[in-house]
Design a protein around this motif. Structure first.
Motif, short mmCIF file in Angstrom:
data_model
loop_
_atom_site.label_atom_id
_atom_site.label_comp_id
_atom_site.label_asym_id
_atom_site.label_seq_id
_atom_site.Cartn_x
_atom_site.Cartn_y
_atom_site.Cartn_z
N ARG A 82 -41.34 -17.24 45.56
CA ARG A 82 -42.41 -18.02 46.16
C ARG A 82 -42.17 -19.48 45.79
O ARG A 82 -42.10 -19.82 44.61
CB ARG A 82 -43.76 -17.56 45.65
CG ARG A 82 -43.96 -16.07 45.86
CD ARG A 82 -45.10 -15.80 46.78
NE ARG A 82 -45.29 -14.37 46.93
CZ ARG A 82 -44.98 -13.71 48.03
NH1 ARG A 82 -44.48 -14.34 49.06
NH2 ARG A 82 -45.18 -12.42 48.11
N MET A 83 -42.02 -20.31 46.78
CA MET A 83 -41.61 -21.69 46.52
C MET A 83 -42.77 -22.58 46.11
O MET A 83 -42.57 -23.69 45.70
CB MET A 83 -40.88 -22.26 47.73
CG MET A 83 -39.66 -21.44 48.13
SD MET A 83 -38.64 -20.91 46.74
CE MET A 83 -37.67 -22.37 46.49
N GLN A 84 -43.99 -22.09 46.22
CA GLN A 84 -45.12 -22.85 45.72
C GLN A 84 -45.42 -22.34 44.32
O GLN A 84 -45.30 -21.15 44.04
CB GLN A 84 -46.33 -22.66 46.62
CG GLN A 84 -46.12 -23.24 48.00
CD GLN A 84 -47.28 -22.94 48.93
OE1 GLN A 84 -48.05 -22.04 48.70
NE2 GLN A 84 -47.37 -23.70 50.01
N ASN A 138 -41.75 -26.12 50.67
CA ASN A 138 -42.76 -25.16 50.24
C ASN A 138 -42.60 -23.81 50.92
O ASN A 138 -43.57 -23.11 51.16
CB ASN A 138 -44.16 -25.72 50.52
CG ASN A 138 -44.50 -26.86 49.58
OD1 ASN A 138 -44.10 -26.86 48.42
ND2 ASN A 138 -45.21 -27.84 50.09
N ARG A 151 -42.00 -20.96 41.39
CA ARG A 151 -40.76 -20.61 42.09
C ARG A 151 -40.02 -19.44 41.42
O ARG A 151 -38.81 -19.33 41.52
CB ARG A 151 -39.83 -21.80 42.21
CG ARG A 151 -40.41 -22.93 43.01
CD ARG A 151 -39.46 -24.10 43.07
NE ARG A 151 -40.06 -25.13 43.90
CZ ARG A 151 -39.45 -25.71 44.91
NH1 ARG A 151 -38.24 -25.38 45.22
NH2 ARG A 151 -40.05 -26.63 45.62
N ASN A 157 -41.15 -19.86 51.26
CA ASN A 157 -40.75 -18.73 50.45
C ASN A 157 -39.29 -18.45 50.75
O ASN A 157 -38.80 -18.74 51.84
CB ASN A 157 -41.58 -17.49 50.79
CG ASN A 157 -43.02 -17.65 50.38
OD1 ASN A 157 -43.34 -18.39 49.46
ND2 ASN A 157 -43.91 -16.96 51.06
N CYS A 158 -38.59 -17.88 49.81
CA CYS A 158 -37.19 -17.54 50.01
C CYS A 158 -37.04 -16.05 49.76
O CYS A 158 -37.27 -15.57 48.64
CB CYS A 158 -36.30 -18.34 49.06
SG CYS A 158 -34.56 -18.25 49.48
N CYS A 213 -33.11 -23.09 48.82
CA CYS A 213 -34.32 -22.93 49.62
C CYS A 213 -35.25 -24.05 49.21
O CYS A 213 -35.65 -24.15 48.06
CB CYS A 213 -34.97 -21.58 49.35
SG CYS A 213 -34.04 -20.19 49.98
N GLN A 214 -35.56 -24.92 50.14
CA GLN A 214 -36.27 -26.15 49.80
C GLN A 214 -37.69 -26.17 50.35
O GLN A 214 -38.09 -25.29 51.09
CB GLN A 214 -35.49 -27.34 50.31
CG GLN A 214 -34.11 -27.41 49.70
CD GLN A 214 -33.27 -28.51 50.31
OE1 GLN A 214 -33.72 -29.27 51.14
NE2 GLN A 214 -32.02 -28.59 49.88
N GLN A 256 -34.88 -18.52 54.11
CA GLN A 256 -36.02 -19.40 53.90
C GLN A 256 -37.07 -19.12 54.95
O GLN A 256 -36.76 -19.01 56.14
CB GLN A 256 -35.54 -20.84 54.02
CG GLN A 256 -36.56 -21.88 53.69
CD GLN A 256 -35.90 -23.23 53.54
OE1 GLN A 256 -35.31 -23.52 52.52
NE2 GLN A 256 -36.00 -24.05 54.57
N HIS A 293 -32.29 -22.87 44.42
CA HIS A 293 -32.67 -24.25 44.75
C HIS A 293 -32.29 -24.64 46.18
O HIS A 293 -32.77 -25.63 46.70
CB HIS A 293 -32.02 -25.22 43.76
CG HIS A 293 -30.54 -25.30 43.90
ND1 HIS A 293 -29.68 -24.38 43.35
CD2 HIS A 293 -29.75 -26.18 44.57
CE1 HIS A 293 -28.44 -24.70 43.65
NE2 HIS A 293 -28.45 -25.79 44.38
#
Length: 120
Positions: free
Chosen positions: A35-37, A72, A40, A74-75, A69-70, A88, A67
């Motif tokens: 989860r990118m928010q 906000n 991570r 999710n990856c 996956c940039q 992504q 990293h």
């Protein structure tokens, strides 16, 4: 008479085609998601069974290549018999294949980056 039977069949096929997702993941195992928010952190999928000949773990892939996956997004990580695929924002953007939609592709045997993200 034949055209009367063919028309409903064509309509049914057209309706079904509209419901099919364009991204086929049937040949891939879900490895986990980051989860990118927030923090991570990579969360492995408990059902993932790493191939015996893979020398790199999902956690190592996430640590080394997460990293890529940039923003906000999710990856979501998938794997087949050859590689890990980092997708992504999985499910939000239509694509024809996991390989074409992947932000990065990492060889499961060597840990080498096979496809890096496109440069802006």
């Amino acid at each position: 008479m034949r055209t009367i039977r063919t028309l409903p069949a064509l309509l049914a096929c057209g309706l079904l085609a509209g419901c099919v997702t364009p991204l086929d993941i049937s040949n891939y195992q879900k490895v986990g998601i980051a989860r990118m928010q927030g923090n991570r952190a990579f969360v492995p999928d408990p059902a993932f069974s790493q191939p015996a000949y893979f020398n790199i773990s999902p956690q190592e892939v996430a640590s080394s290549f997460g990293h890529l996956c940039q923003a906000n997004y999710n990856c979501t990580y998938f794997a087949d018999e050859d590689a890990y695929y980092l997708l992504q924002n999985f499910g939000a953007v239509p694509a024809l294949s996991v390989r074409s939609h992947a932000v990065a592709i990492v060889d499961g045997r060597t840990g080498k980056l096979l496809k890096s993200p496109a440069k802006p």
